[in-house]
Design an enzyme around this catalytic site. Sequence first.
Site, PDB file in Angstrom:
ATOM      1  N   ARG A  81      27.257  31.736   2.078  1.00 46.46           N
ATOM      2  CA  ARG A  81      27.380  30.271   2.059  1.00 46.46           C
ATOM      3  C   ARG A  81      26.953  29.804   0.671  1.00 46.46           C
ATOM      4  O   ARG A  81      25.800  29.985   0.269  1.00 46.46           O
ATOM      5  CB  ARG A  81      26.525  29.635   3.155  1.00 46.46           C
ATOM      6  N   ASN A 158      26.182  19.239   3.642  1.00 50.72           N
ATOM      7  CA  ASN A 158      24.926  19.815   4.111  1.00 50.72           C
ATOM      8  C   ASN A 158      24.032  18.748   4.742  1.00 50.72           C
ATOM      9  O   ASN A 158      23.817  17.679   4.160  1.00 50.72           O
ATOM     10  CB  ASN A 158      24.179  20.458   2.940  1.00 50.72           C
ATOM     11  N   HIS A 225      20.854  24.112  11.848  1.00 57.65           N
ATOM     12  CA  HIS A 225      19.865  24.718  10.954  1.00 57.65           C
ATOM     13  C   HIS A 225      18.558  24.844  11.717  1.00 57.65           C
ATOM     14  O   HIS A 225      18.041  23.864  12.249  1.00 57.65           O
ATOM     15  CB  HIS A 225      19.690  23.860   9.699  1.00 57.65           C
ATOM     16  N   TYR A 227      14.791  25.598  11.763  1.00 59.37           N
ATOM     17  CA  TYR A 227      13.497  25.722  11.086  1.00 59.37           C
ATOM     18  C   TYR A 227      12.405  25.373  12.103  1.00 59.37           C
ATOM     19  O   TYR A 227      12.415  25.884  13.221  1.00 59.37           O
ATOM     20  CB  TYR A 227      13.471  24.855   9.826  1.00 59.37           C
ATOM     21  N   GLU A 254      21.736  27.831   8.660  1.00 57.60           N
ATOM     22  CA  GLU A 254      20.526  28.094   7.884  1.00 57.60           C
ATOM     23  C   GLU A 254      19.407  28.406   8.867  1.00 57.60           C
ATOM     24  O   GLU A 254      19.348  27.851   9.960  1.00 57.60           O
ATOM     25  CB  GLU A 254      20.088  26.881   7.054  1.00 57.60           C
ATOM     26  N   TRP A 283      18.573  31.460   4.996  1.00 59.12           N
ATOM     27  CA  TRP A 283      18.230  30.711   3.782  1.00 59.12           C
ATOM     28  C   TRP A 283      17.025  31.376   3.145  1.00 59.12           C
ATOM     29  O   TRP A 283      15.995  31.513   3.788  1.00 59.12           O
ATOM     30  CB  TRP A 283      17.899  29.257   4.137  1.00 59.12           C
TER      31      TRP A 283
END
Length: 460
Positions: A81, A158, A225, A227, A254, A283
Amino acid sequence: MIKRRRWMSGLAAVAVAAGLGLAATAQPAAAAAGIKVSGTRILEANGNPFVMRGVNHAHTWYPDRFSSLADIKAQGANTVRVVLSTGDRWTRNDATDVARVIAECKRLRLICVLEAHDTTGYGEDAAATTLARAADYWIGIKSALDGQENYVILNIGNEPYGNTNAAGWTADTKSAISRLRAAGFAHALMVDAPNWGQDWQFIMRDNAASVFASDPQRNTIFSIHMYGVFDTAAEITDYVGRFQTAGLPLVIGEFGHNHSDGNPDEDTILATAQARGIGYLGWSWSGNGGGVEYLDMVTGFNPAQLTSWGDRLFNGANGIKATAREATIYGGTTPTTPTTPPPATTPPPTTPPPTTPPPASGGCTATYAVTGSWGSGFQGAVTVTAGSAAIRGWTVTWTWPGSQQLTNTWNATVTSSGSAVTARNMSYNGSLAAGAGTSFGFTASYAGTNTTPTVSCTSA
């Protein structure tokens, strides 16, 4: 869920500190040629499933680190990516530069996900730009993207909303998709979630079906994503499971092993992605700063200096080297490295070599075939065929004659008890007309001789 903000992806923090920038891409659409969506799966133009196993690389901030693409490939990745900039926040990556990136991905036999990073945190970060501006960017560099539908996925923007007014994501995403299709883009498109990519308000999850339906080519992939919001196994499996239940394609665009907003459960992320046959992109390769240097996979862009995060992602359980398979558009069907198993969602061949004769009448029979092997693992396919009368369901059983152990299955509910294996139909492939067939697949490990078991089938 407790409201938790994901401040930025690791390299976005670098951009704030160093004045550098990232870009987001959109994915190719469902066309006669090109990467396309089928239910929850992503397919190549030839119909072969493709499961992303790769990393993010901040090309727009580090254009002098072009060799990183080759280094990423050397670690076994099948996808990269690539962070780009629309020019609204950081230095614009023009059509010439994007064409150069695509050419290098193709030379390295990588699938290239291009993303426009300037949209990161719109509505909460005053410097972020809109999805409309991201669409302008893709239209402006369309000359570099035309004809690359087999190799390129366009990740429109993004993390296109922060936590402020994030409900605007739905209409803005639909508009961006519509504009790209009207402009003639025949690529699969990828869309990131709001809430700094983490969708803790479930805006993307709850509106994904309508966004998908708004794409006239029905070729949009959703990207979450993961996290700090995804710090428990329950949160991860529930989120992924809801997309699969809805029949919509999801990738983990990510994720990391740590983050300023919490400690993501990377082991469950990797295990769930492998078990469900969905793609992931860690990531990030290198160059993180602003306090999140721990997200670097290698130190100082040096591929010989893997960090603990890099070693986990590339070499650990369910990691890239163990699960990545190169896209067949590049001419091969073998894994990217001699010990790489095929992806969890690779379907069995339509006519595998039979190990039992076809049915004579009534009931059902099952045929077992090994469709690929590597080192200490292999991929298999079982085809179930109804006899002279229709059946409403089926159960296939066998006993491993050696040390074989299942590692993944698809298109059947499979359980094991010691060496005994039982596979039952899913809701969508149990009813078969007389003489009709269906298939399910699996991967397994073994040591010594991979002896073929005898399989049997009973019907309902």
